[in-house]
Scaffold this motif. Structure first.
Motif, PDB file in Angstrom:
ATOM      1  N   ASN A 164       0.993  -1.007  -0.040  1.00 53.21           N
ATOM      2  CA  ASN A 164      -0.023   0.136   0.003  1.00 53.21           C
ATOM      3  C   ASN A 164       0.531   0.956   0.211  1.00 53.21           C
ATOM      4  O   ASN A 164       1.493   1.239   0.922  1.00 53.21           O
ATOM      5  N   ARG A 220       6.737   4.801   1.495  1.00 55.52           N
ATOM      6  CA  ARG A 220       4.886   4.907   1.332  1.00 55.52           C
ATOM      7  C   ARG A 220       4.653   6.892   2.041  1.00 55.52           C
ATOM      8  O   ARG A 220       6.041   6.901   2.852  1.00 55.52           O
ATOM      9  N   ASP A 271      -0.363   8.969   6.259  1.00 56.32           N
ATOM     10  CA  ASP A 271      -1.567   9.261   6.397  1.00 56.32           C
ATOM     11  C   ASP A 271      -1.813  10.446   6.977  1.00 56.32           C
ATOM     12  O   ASP A 271      -2.285  10.450   8.403  1.00 56.32           O
ATOM     13  N   ALA A 308     -10.062   3.063  -0.151  1.00 54.39           N
ATOM     14  CA  ALA A 308      -9.740   3.060  -1.223  1.00 54.39           C
ATOM     15  C   ALA A 308     -10.799   2.904  -2.456  1.00 54.39           C
ATOM     16  O   ALA A 308     -11.173   2.917  -3.449  1.00 54.39           O
ATOM     17  N   VAL A 358      -3.705   3.920  -4.616  1.00 58.76           N
ATOM     18  CA  VAL A 358      -4.189   4.052  -3.165  1.00 58.76           C
ATOM     19  C   VAL A 358      -5.028   2.715  -4.366  1.00 58.76           C
ATOM     20  O   VAL A 358      -6.321   1.790  -3.468  1.00 58.76           O
TER      21      VAL A 358
END
Length: 279
Positions: A2, A115, A118, A211, A249
């Motif tokens: 991810n 990554r 978030d 997602a 994503v």
């Protein structure tokens, strides 16, 4: 892998046997240098990387934030301790645009295990994560860039994709329509491009939409996994990287027009469309 991870997931990884290298890329468009903000508090072990000076080349005909020289970028990443095959997590103040720019550059130059946190530093603080003013001195990394691992468009490629596939314009709708243009010489959009403001990829909490919701949003705009080729542009290649991240994503591969509108609008020979895309 991810492309994003939560504050809780990052805390778990930092406590594990293979903690990621942390890059702090806080940045504000037209705002003050964010190094003082980093010095006053950042994730433990995070190295500050300056977007304007280290994640972009000098502004000019190629736009306000053209891609940096790959070798110069590699030197910055090695200074930050980035190594081949070792995980990297990038964060910013919370908007996600600058972090996405660093993510895209690392992916484009061949680093596969990178990554974005978030929600950035804001989400980390909200989760009770620690911050420090201690500036780390990481061991020199060994990362050597090998560009080409992510799709990259030039102006001609963007124009062609707007005709043959789906070209998403990640700027605010009023800039796309040409109603206002606070930064670049001309208002409007690349003919055939579809308005898709990157701000709609996140919720009120600043976190990416799930997602499935992102996939539905992009599918409605014509960008679906396994469908037509997809490209993205924005003002100068920063928020567009955030849209490419959101597409990732959602399971959709997309190319970035790095020069974006700041390059396109400087060329008087390029056509400019205004108003909504004809239905």
């Amino acid at each position: 892998m991810n492309a994003i991870l939560s504050a809780a997931e990052l805390a778990h990884e930092l406590a594990g046997s293979r903690p990621p290298v942390l890059l702090d890329v806080r940045w504000q468009l037209g705002g003050p240098d964010q190094r003082p903000a980093y010095d006053s508090g950042h994730l433990p072990g995070a190295v500050f990387v300056d977007l304007d000076r280290e994640l972009a080349g000098p502004p000019g005909a190629g736009g306000r934030h053209p891609l940096p020289d790959p070798e110069a970028f590699g030197a910055v990443m090695r200074r930050a301790g980035v190594r081949r095959g070792e995980p990297v997590v990038v964060y910013d103040g919370g908007l996600g645009w600058a972090a996405a720019r660093a993510w895209w550059l690392l992916r484009w130059t061949g680093h596969e295990e990178v990554r974005v946190l978030d929600g950035g530093l804001a989400a980390w603080r909200a989760a009770g994560g620690p911050v420090t003013a201690e500036v780390p001195a990481p061991a020199e990394g060994d990362f050597k860039p090998s560009p080409g691992a992510m799709g990259l468009l030039d102006a001609d490629g963007a124009a062609a994709l707007a005709r043959s596939g789906v070209l998403l314009d990640a700027r605010a709708g009023e800039r796309y329509r040409g109603e206002v243009e606070p930064i670049d010489p001309v208002g409007g959009h690349v003919p055939g491009a579809v308005s898709a403001p990157t701000t709609s990829n996140v919720g009120d909490d600043g976190l990416f939409l799930p997602a499935g919701e992102l996939a539905s949003r992009f599918s409605e705009l014509g960008a679906a996994a396994g469908g037509a080729a997809v490209g993205v542009y924005c003002g100068s290649g920063v928020s567009g990287a955030h849209e490419v991240l959101a597409l990732a994503v959602a399971g959709v591969r997309a190319a970035l027009y790095a020069g974006s509108w700041s390059e396109w609008s400087r060329d008087p020979g390029r056509p400019v469309a205004t108003g909504p895309l004809p239905g």
